[in-house]
Design a protein around this motif. Structure first.
Motif, PDB file in Angstrom:
ATOM      1  N   LYS A  87      34.755  49.231  61.310  1.00 52.33           N
ATOM      2  CA  LYS A  87      35.665  48.094  61.475  1.00 52.33           C
ATOM      3  C   LYS A  87      35.556  47.509  62.881  1.00 52.33           C
ATOM      4  CE  LYS A  87      39.027  49.983  58.188  1.00 52.33           C
ATOM      5  NZ  LYS A  87      40.416  50.451  58.013  1.00 52.33           N
ATOM      6  N   LEU A  88      35.464  48.398  63.878  1.00 51.23           N
ATOM      7  CA  LEU A  88      35.328  47.914  65.245  1.00 51.23           C
ATOM      8  C   LEU A  88      34.009  47.169  65.442  1.00 51.23           C
ATOM      9  CD1 LEU A  88      36.670  50.986  67.258  1.00 51.23           C
ATOM     10  CD2 LEU A  88      37.784  48.776  66.971  1.00 51.23           C
ATOM     11  N   GLN A  89      32.969  47.616  64.761  1.00 51.72           N
ATOM     12  CA  GLN A  89      31.673  46.936  64.870  1.00 51.72           C
ATOM     13  C   GLN A  89      31.747  45.524  64.305  1.00 51.72           C
ATOM     14  OE1 GLN A  89      28.538  48.992  62.849  1.00 51.72           O
ATOM     15  NE2 GLN A  89      26.958  47.545  63.470  1.00 51.72           N
ATOM     16  N   ASP A  90      32.409  45.370  63.146  1.00 49.26           N
ATOM     17  CA  ASP A  90      32.561  44.030  62.557  1.00 49.26           C
ATOM     18  C   ASP A  90      33.370  43.124  63.482  1.00 49.26           C
ATOM     19  OD1 ASP A  90      31.140  44.927  60.374  1.00 49.26           O
ATOM     20  OD2 ASP A  90      32.931  45.429  59.205  1.00 49.26           O
ATOM     21  N   LYS A  91      34.442  43.651  64.034  1.00 53.09           N
ATOM     22  CA  LYS A  91      35.267  42.833  64.932  1.00 53.09           C
ATOM     23  C   LYS A  91      34.506  42.498  66.214  1.00 53.09           C
ATOM     24  CE  LYS A  91      39.746  44.448  63.264  1.00 53.09           C
ATOM     25  NZ  LYS A  91      41.022  45.118  63.609  1.00 53.09           N
ATOM     26  N   LEU A  92      33.670  43.422  66.669  1.00 52.79           N
ATOM     27  CA  LEU A  92      32.879  43.150  67.871  1.00 52.79           C
ATOM     28  C   LEU A  92      31.866  42.041  67.617  1.00 52.79           C
ATOM     29  CD1 LEU A  92      32.200  43.940  70.781  1.00 52.79           C
ATOM     30  CD2 LEU A  92      30.625  45.656  69.876  1.00 52.79           C
ATOM     31  N   ASP A  98      32.310  34.357  68.414  1.00 51.69           N
ATOM     32  CA  ASP A  98      33.301  33.448  69.007  1.00 51.69           C
ATOM     33  C   ASP A  98      32.948  33.139  70.456  1.00 51.69           C
ATOM     34  OD1 ASP A  98      34.609  33.509  66.600  1.00 51.69           O
ATOM     35  OD2 ASP A  98      36.105  35.001  67.235  1.00 51.69           O
ATOM     36  N   GLY A  99      32.495  34.176  71.175  1.00 52.02           N
ATOM     37  CA  GLY A  99      32.107  33.955  72.564  1.00 52.02           C
ATOM     38  C   GLY A  99      30.897  33.043  72.683  1.00 52.02           C
ATOM     39  N   GLN A 100      29.937  33.176  71.749  1.00 52.27           N
ATOM     40  CA  GLN A 100      28.763  32.300  71.764  1.00 52.27           C
ATOM     41  C   GLN A 100      29.145  30.853  71.454  1.00 52.27           C
ATOM     42  OE1 GLN A 100      24.624  34.204  70.726  1.00 52.27           O
ATOM     43  NE2 GLN A 100      26.000  34.501  69.004  1.00 52.27           N
ATOM     44  N   GLU A 101      30.053  30.661  70.490  1.00 51.36           N
ATOM     45  CA  GLU A 101      30.489  29.305  70.168  1.00 51.36           C
ATOM     46  C   GLU A 101      31.194  28.667  71.354  1.00 51.36           C
ATOM     47  OE1 GLU A 101      32.847  29.576  66.693  1.00 51.36           O
ATOM     48  OE2 GLU A 101      31.175  30.109  65.360  1.00 51.36           O
ATOM     49  N   TRP A 102      32.016  29.447  72.038  1.00 53.45           N
ATOM     50  CA  TRP A 102      32.710  28.909  73.216  1.00 53.45           C
ATOM     51  C   TRP A 102      31.689  28.544  74.302  1.00 53.45           C
ATOM     52  CZ3 TRP A 102      32.886  30.801  78.250  1.00 53.45           C
ATOM     53  CH2 TRP A 102      33.806  30.173  79.088  1.00 53.45           C
ATOM     54  N   ALA A 103      30.680  29.411  74.515  1.00 54.96           N
ATOM     55  CA  ALA A 103      29.655  29.120  75.528  1.00 54.96           C
ATOM     56  C   ALA A 103      28.830  27.902  75.132  1.00 54.96           C
ATOM     57  CB  ALA A 103      28.751  30.345  75.715  1.00 54.96           C
ATOM     58  N   ALA A 247      39.997  49.333  77.251  1.00 59.29           N
ATOM     59  CA  ALA A 247      40.212  47.923  77.574  1.00 59.29           C
ATOM     60  C   ALA A 247      39.309  47.028  76.728  1.00 59.29           C
ATOM     61  CB  ALA A 247      39.967  47.684  79.057  1.00 59.29           C
ATOM     62  N   ILE A 248      38.040  47.425  76.571  1.00 60.97           N
ATOM     63  CA  ILE A 248      37.110  46.636  75.753  1.00 60.97           C
ATOM     64  C   ILE A 248      37.537  46.633  74.294  1.00 60.97           C
ATOM     65  CG2 ILE A 248      34.728  46.538  74.919  1.00 60.97           C
ATOM     66  CD1 ILE A 248      33.860  47.602  77.658  1.00 60.97           C
ATOM     67  N   ILE A 249      37.933  47.794  73.774  1.00 59.93           N
ATOM     68  CA  ILE A 249      38.347  47.868  72.367  1.00 59.93           C
ATOM     69  C   ILE A 249      39.626  47.077  72.145  1.00 59.93           C
ATOM     70  CG2 ILE A 249      39.224  49.463  70.615  1.00 59.93           C
ATOM     71  CD1 ILE A 249      37.157  51.435  71.505  1.00 59.93           C
ATOM     72  N   THR A 250      40.546  47.108  73.095  1.00 62.66           N
ATOM     73  CA  THR A 250      41.762  46.302  72.967  1.00 62.66           C
ATOM     74  C   THR A 250      41.433  44.820  72.972  1.00 62.66           C
ATOM     75  OG1 THR A 250      43.033  48.037  74.073  1.00 62.66           O
ATOM     76  CG2 THR A 250      44.019  45.838  73.981  1.00 62.66           C
ATOM     77  N   LEU A 251      40.471  44.430  73.815  1.00 60.87           N
ATOM     78  CA  LEU A 251      40.058  43.026  73.845  1.00 60.87           C
ATOM     79  C   LEU A 251      39.432  42.617  72.522  1.00 60.87           C
ATOM     80  CD1 LEU A 251      39.636  40.421  75.491  1.00 60.87           C
ATOM     81  CD2 LEU A 251      37.444  41.376  76.268  1.00 60.87           C
ATOM     82  N   VAL A 252      38.613  43.493  71.927  1.00 60.66           N
ATOM     83  CA  VAL A 252      37.989  43.185  70.646  1.00 60.66           C
ATOM     84  C   VAL A 252      39.022  43.153  69.526  1.00 60.66           C
ATOM     85  CG1 VAL A 252      36.329  44.023  68.937  1.00 60.66           C
ATOM     86  CG2 VAL A 252      35.746  44.085  71.362  1.00 60.66           C
ATOM     87  N   GLU A 253      39.959  44.100  69.536  1.00 60.50           N
ATOM     88  CA  GLU A 253      40.955  44.197  68.475  1.00 60.50           C
ATOM     89  C   GLU A 253      41.919  43.016  68.481  1.00 60.50           C
ATOM     90  OE1 GLU A 253      42.050  46.271  66.042  1.00 60.50           O
ATOM     91  OE2 GLU A 253      40.316  47.590  66.041  1.00 60.50           O
ATOM     92  N   THR A 254      42.408  42.662  69.665  1.00 61.03           N
ATOM     93  CA  THR A 254      43.457  41.644  69.759  1.00 61.03           C
ATOM     94  C   THR A 254      42.929  40.282  70.168  1.00 61.03           C
ATOM     95  OG1 THR A 254      43.927  42.213  72.076  1.00 61.03           O
ATOM     96  CG2 THR A 254      45.113  43.436  70.369  1.00 61.03           C
ATOM     97  N   GLY A 255      41.768  40.238  70.853  1.00 58.24           N
ATOM     98  CA  GLY A 255      41.265  38.979  71.370  1.00 58.24           C
ATOM     99  C   GLY A 255      42.069  38.444  72.533  1.00 58.24           C
ATOM    100  N   SER A 256      42.904  39.294  73.119  1.00 56.60           N
ATOM    101  CA  SER A 256      43.775  38.861  74.207  1.00 56.60           C
ATOM    102  C   SER A 256      43.321  39.495  75.519  1.00 56.60           C
ATOM    103  CB  SER A 256      45.228  39.266  73.922  1.00 56.60           C
ATOM    104  OG  SER A 256      46.045  39.013  75.038  1.00 56.60           O
ATOM    105  N   PRO A 257      42.828  38.713  76.463  1.00 53.59           N
ATOM    106  CA  PRO A 257      42.463  39.276  77.766  1.00 53.59           C
ATOM    107  C   PRO A 257      43.659  39.869  78.501  1.00 53.59           C
ATOM    108  CG  PRO A 257      41.475  37.101  77.470  1.00 53.59           C
ATOM    109  CD  PRO A 257      42.468  37.279  76.362  1.00 53.59           C
ATOM    110  N   LEU A 258      44.865  39.318  78.247  1.00 52.80           N
ATOM    111  CA  LEU A 258      46.044  39.846  78.919  1.00 52.80           C
ATOM    112  C   LEU A 258      46.347  41.275  78.471  1.00 52.80           C
ATOM    113  CD1 LEU A 258      48.418  36.740  78.906  1.00 52.80           C
ATOM    114  CD2 LEU A 258      47.081  37.663  80.814  1.00 52.80           C
TER     115      LEU A 258
END
Length: 369
Positions: A87-92, A98-103, A247-258
């Motif tokens: 599941k984490l791999q799919d979300k990653l 999403d990061g590529q589209e933003w870039a 921190a990386i897994i939380t960023l992937v799970e929630t998409g929230s840098p905060l």
């Protein structure tokens, strides 16, 4: 010049020998540390009527049970984490897209397709797979070899401890044996304070990390709390490494840098508490190495023996400081390694300060005023 030249040559040869004999020295050094830690327990069993051999065997069984409990608790959490990896791999992957589209929108960078990503990953794995496999096999064989050697060394060191002490005294004049005995006792005290204090610090840090991560709703909070606390055996660096993965897994799970920054903040607060309050209160001034000497020891230990060298660096420097403090000729070098609280600048005049109101209340509560 000749004296210092031979000194540098001797140090260079010493470093070369220490590096080449790491397979022999590392298990022996870890065995010495654990033997010094188990020595009071072994003596306690012997005073209760147990023979030395049975007391040592019982100490080794207790040490094995302790490590087995740690491995079991950590392994159970690791199993739960492994089940969530797909599941984490799919979300990653989704986070990567999403990061590529933003870039692409922001900077006009052409995004990489999933097929290209997989192909590049597979090609890199094919190139370095053999090296990774060889490294993994070498590490596994080294760990198994050390697990076999360490208990044997601990048994021998505890069994022949009186013989080893007599052997050491044969190199010392009778009038200096009291000083040597005092130095040996100080080394034992320092090592015991460091290892026992480190175990207490790991447990306290694990609880504090777990509370902070659970409050933030981080997945696998218990696993990451234990993981980061175990890495605390590497001072200053370990807990920071342990903060990156959650921190990386939380960023992937929630998409929230905060949220990810909040996770890092939890570990930074715990690191601050550990370095300024928890460790000084537990170990006191017995392992008084200043931060500059500790960081330099970590770097040199990593260069010499890798991760085991980083783990051994602080207790070895603490032992070195005790040895340097035992002689008037080398005492200034021991002072250099020590904490700044050990001495004040002799050129400063003592100041007479009257305690403030809060300080007077605190001293009165302790019965010291």
């Amino acid at each position: 010049m000749i004296h210092y030249t031979f000194l540098l040559i001797g140090l260079s040869l010493l470093v070369f020998v220490l590096n080449k004999l790491d397979d022999v020295l590392l298990p022996l050094l870890f065995s010495v540390l654990f033997a010094l830690l188990l020595l009071p327990v072994c003596r306690w069993f012997e005073k209760r009527g147990l023979g030395r051999v049975w007391a040592i065997i019982l100490c080794l069984l207790l040490l094995t049970a302790l490590f087995a409990g740690i491995v079991y608790g950590f392994g159970s959490q690791l199993g739960q984490f492994r089940n969530e990896l797909p599941k984490l791999q799919d979300k990653l992957l989704q986070f990567f897209h999403d990061g590529q589209e933003w870039a692409a929108r922001r900077f006009g960078i052409e995004p990489m397709s999933e097929k290209e990503l997989k192909d590049s990953t597979l090609s890199s794995l094919k190139k370095s797979g053999g090296g990774y496999l060889g490294t993994t096999l070498n590490m596994t064989s080294a760990v198994i070899s050390n697990l076999i050697q360490v208990p044997i060394y601990i048994f021998c060191l505890l069994l022949y401890r009186d013989h080893l002490r007599q052997f050491m005294f044969r190199f010392v004049a009778p009038d200096k044996r009291t000083t040597v005995l005092h130095t040996v006792d100080n080394i034992q005290t320092v090592v015991q304070a460091y290892i026992s204090g480190l175990l207490k610090v790991i447990m306290i840090v694990a609880v504090l990390n777990g509370i902070g991560l659970l409050a933030l709703g981080v997945k696998f909070a218990v696993f990451f709390a234990i993981f980061a606390s175990v890495l605390a055996v590497i001072p200053y660096i370990g807990i920071m490494i342990g903060a990156l993965v959650p921190a990386i897994i939380t960023l992937v799970e929630t998409g929230s840098p905060l949220r990810a920054a909040a996770v890092v903040g939890v570990f930074m607060v715990v690191q601050f508490l550990e370095g300024n309050f928890i460790t000084p209160m537990i170990t006191g001034s017995q392992v008084s190495i200043n931060p500059m000497a500790a960081i330099l020891a970590l770097v040199l230990g990593a260069e010499l023996w890798g991760t085991p060298g980083m783990i051994l660096s602080i207790p070895l420097v603490a032992v070195l400081k005790v040895v340097l403090d035992a002689s008037k000729a080398t005492e200034p070098w021991g002072f250099l390694l020590g904490d700044t609280a050990e001495g004040e600048d002799s050129t400063k005049m003592p100041e007479t300060r009257h305690p403030g109101f809060v300080r007077r209340l605190w001293l009165r509560a302790l019965g010291k005023a």
